[in-house]
Design a protein around this motif. Structure first.
Motif, mmCIF file in Angstrom:
data_model
loop_
_atom_site.group_PDB
_atom_site.id
_atom_site.type_symbol
_atom_site.label_atom_id
_atom_site.label_comp_id
_atom_site.label_asym_id
_atom_site.label_seq_id
_atom_site.Cartn_x
_atom_site.Cartn_y
_atom_site.Cartn_z
ATOM 1 N N ALA A 137 -27.687 -36.476 3.912
ATOM 2 C CA ALA A 137 -26.398 -37.629 2.976
ATOM 3 C C ALA A 137 -25.344 -37.046 2.468
ATOM 4 N N ALA A 138 -25.556 -35.597 2.118
ATOM 5 C CA ALA A 138 -24.158 -35.211 1.580
ATOM 6 C C ALA A 138 -23.328 -35.730 2.947
ATOM 7 N N ALA A 139 -23.876 -35.150 3.887
ATOM 8 C CA ALA A 139 -22.825 -35.003 4.769
ATOM 9 C C ALA A 139 -22.004 -36.449 6.070
ATOM 10 N N LEU A 140 -23.169 -37.571 5.215
ATOM 11 C CA LEU A 140 -22.531 -38.910 5.660
ATOM 12 C C LEU A 140 -21.396 -39.500 4.481
ATOM 13 N N GLU A 141 -22.411 -38.415 3.515
ATOM 14 C CA GLU A 141 -21.358 -38.919 1.870
ATOM 15 C C GLU A 141 -19.962 -38.668 2.145
ATOM 16 N N ARG A 142 -19.530 -38.228 2.460
ATOM 17 C CA ARG A 142 -18.460 -37.261 3.242
ATOM 18 C C ARG A 142 -17.863 -37.688 4.211
ATOM 19 N N SER A 143 -18.801 -38.093 4.827
ATOM 20 C CA SER A 143 -17.688 -39.201 6.239
ATOM 21 C C SER A 143 -17.790 -39.870 6.367
ATOM 22 N N ALA A 144 -18.369 -40.933 5.446
ATOM 23 C CA ALA A 144 -18.084 -42.226 4.593
ATOM 24 C C ALA A 144 -17.670 -42.634 3.344
ATOM 25 N N PRO A 145 -17.000 -42.117 3.005
ATOM 26 C CA PRO A 145 -16.760 -42.086 1.077
ATOM 27 C C PRO A 145 -16.431 -43.570 0.995
ATOM 28 N N ARG A 157 -38.279 -39.059 18.942
ATOM 29 C CA ARG A 157 -38.097 -37.882 19.652
ATOM 30 C C ARG A 157 -36.486 -38.198 21.149
ATOM 31 N N ALA A 158 -36.185 -39.872 21.210
ATOM 32 C CA ALA A 158 -35.155 -39.903 22.378
ATOM 33 C C ALA A 158 -34.441 -40.505 21.324
ATOM 34 N N VAL A 159 -34.397 -40.770 20.045
ATOM 35 C CA VAL A 159 -33.765 -41.477 19.264
ATOM 36 C C VAL A 159 -32.699 -40.117 17.769
ATOM 37 N N PRO A 160 -32.579 -39.231 17.736
ATOM 38 C CA PRO A 160 -32.244 -38.810 16.708
ATOM 39 C C PRO A 160 -31.262 -39.382 15.789
ATOM 40 N N ALA A 161 -31.809 -39.450 14.341
ATOM 41 C CA ALA A 161 -31.005 -39.961 12.678
ATOM 42 C C ALA A 161 -29.971 -39.981 13.074
ATOM 43 N N GLU A 162 -28.924 -38.799 13.517
ATOM 44 C CA GLU A 162 -27.455 -38.917 13.429
ATOM 45 C C GLU A 162 -26.940 -40.275 14.338
ATOM 46 N N ALA A 163 -27.969 -40.236 15.277
ATOM 47 C CA ALA A 163 -27.344 -41.397 16.260
ATOM 48 C C ALA A 163 -27.335 -42.925 15.591
ATOM 49 N N LEU A 164 -28.341 -43.066 14.887
ATOM 50 C CA LEU A 164 -28.892 -44.888 14.003
ATOM 51 C C LEU A 164 -27.686 -44.553 13.116
ATOM 52 N N LEU A 165 -27.219 -43.052 12.612
ATOM 53 C CA LEU A 165 -26.215 -43.775 11.633
ATOM 54 C C LEU A 165 -25.097 -43.467 12.457
ATOM 55 N N GLY A 166 -24.733 -43.111 13.547
ATOM 56 C CA GLY A 166 -23.461 -42.778 14.200
ATOM 57 C C GLY A 166 -23.695 -44.921 14.253
ATOM 58 N N LEU A 167 -24.533 -44.976 14.730
ATOM 59 C CA LEU A 167 -24.738 -46.396 15.056
ATOM 60 C C LEU A 167 -24.272 -47.918 13.987
ATOM 61 N N ALA A 168 -25.021 -47.041 12.867
ATOM 62 C CA ALA A 168 -24.735 -47.766 12.007
ATOM 63 C C ALA A 168 -23.207 -47.814 10.975
ATOM 64 N N ALA A 206 -22.160 -38.788 15.508
ATOM 65 C CA ALA A 206 -23.453 -37.539 15.351
ATOM 66 C C ALA A 206 -23.463 -36.848 15.542
ATOM 67 N N ALA A 207 -22.331 -36.426 16.257
ATOM 68 C CA ALA A 207 -21.608 -35.056 16.512
ATOM 69 C C ALA A 207 -21.412 -34.252 15.339
ATOM 70 N N ALA A 208 -20.576 -35.682 14.188
ATOM 71 C CA ALA A 208 -19.644 -34.637 13.390
ATOM 72 C C ALA A 208 -20.863 -34.177 12.260
ATOM 73 N N LEU A 209 -22.214 -35.417 11.828
ATOM 74 C CA LEU A 209 -23.326 -34.976 11.003
ATOM 75 C C LEU A 209 -23.992 -34.302 11.422
ATOM 76 N N ARG A 210 -24.310 -33.795 12.573
ATOM 77 C CA ARG A 210 -25.399 -33.426 13.151
ATOM 78 C C ARG A 210 -24.727 -31.828 12.348
ATOM 79 N N MET A 211 -23.471 -31.505 12.786
ATOM 80 C CA MET A 211 -22.455 -30.160 12.431
ATOM 81 C C MET A 211 -22.382 -29.953 11.799
#
Length: 184
Positions: free
Chosen positions: A26-34, A55-66, A167-172
Motif C-alpha cells: 500500500a505504501a509503494a502503491l500510494e507513492r507510485s500513483a499519488p 500462484r500464477a497471478v501475483p498481486a503486483e500484476a493485478l495492481l499494474g493491470l488496474a 508490477a516490477a516497480a511495486l514489487r521492488m
C-alpha cells in the motif's frame, strides 16, 4: 472490557498472514500513483489484490493491470465510468468492467464487479486462464488479456509492458522499504 474481547479475537483470527505485505504494498502503491490513490484507498486496493492473487497471478500484476485499465477506478465500465448504474445500460456482447476491466456477459455481472475484492478476483480468474493458455507466461497472459488471441498468436507482447513494468516497480519498492521507515 470483556464485551469487546470476542470482537478482538475474531479480528485477529480473520486478519490474513500477509498484513505486513499489505502495508508495504500500500505504501509503494500510494507513492507510485499519488494522483489516483490516497493512503486509505491504496491500502484497500493492496488488500483486495493480495486476497485475489494466485500462484500464477501475483498481486503486483493485478495492481499494474488496474492502473493500466481504469486508473484504479472500480466504477469503470464499458465506454466510461458509471457512478450510478444507468437505467438503460449500454448494449454490448461482452462488458469490460471493474477495476481491472474483466469480462462480464451481463450488465448485472458488470455491476457485481464494483467491490474491489470482486473486481480483482474476476481479473485474477480471467488473467489466470490466459496465463494457463500461454503455458505459464505472465507476459503472454497479459497480452492475451489486453488484445486476445491475435496478440498471443503473433507473440506481440507490447501491451504487457506497462502492467509488467509497474508490477516490477511495486514489487521492488515494497520489498526495499518498510512502512515505518522515516524516509517514506
Amino acid at each position: 472490557m470483556i464485551a469487546w474481547l470476542p470482537l478482538a479475537i475474531v479480528a485477529v483470527l480473520a486478519a490474513p498472514a500477509h498484513v505486513d505485505r499489505v502495508d508495504r504494498l500500500a505504501a509503494a502503491l500510494e507513492r507510485s500513483a499519488p494522483r489516483y490513490l490516497d493512503a486509505t484507498t491504496a491500502r484497500a486496493h493492496a488488500w483486495a489484490a493480495l486476497e485475489a492473487e494466485t500462484r500464477a497471478v501475483p498481486a503486483e500484476a493485478l495492481l499494474g493491470l488496474a492502473w493500466r485499465e481504469s486508473r484504479f477506478s472500480p466504477l469503470a465500465g464499458p465506454r466510461g465510468s458509471y457512478p450510478v448504474a444507468p437505467a438503460h445500460p449500454p448494449r454490448a456482447r461482452v462488458y469490460r468492467c471493474g477495476v481491472v476491466q474483466a469480462d462480464a456477459r451481463t450488465w448485472r455481472e458488470c455491476v457485481a464487479m464494483r467491490p474491489l475484492t470482486a473486481g480483482y478476483r474476476a481479473g485474477a480468474e480471467q488473467l489466470g486462464r490466459w496465463v494457463r493458455a500461454c503455458h505459464g507466461s505472465l507476459r503472454c497472459g497479459l497480452a492475451g488479456y489486453a488484445r486476445g488471441w491475435t496478440a498471443v498468436r503473433a507473440r506481440d507482447y507490447r501491451t504487457a509492458a506497462g502492467p509488467l513494468a509497474r508490477a516490477a516497480a511495486l514489487r521492488m519498492e515494497a520489498s526495499l522499504r518498510r512502512p515505518s521507515d522515516p524516509s517514506l
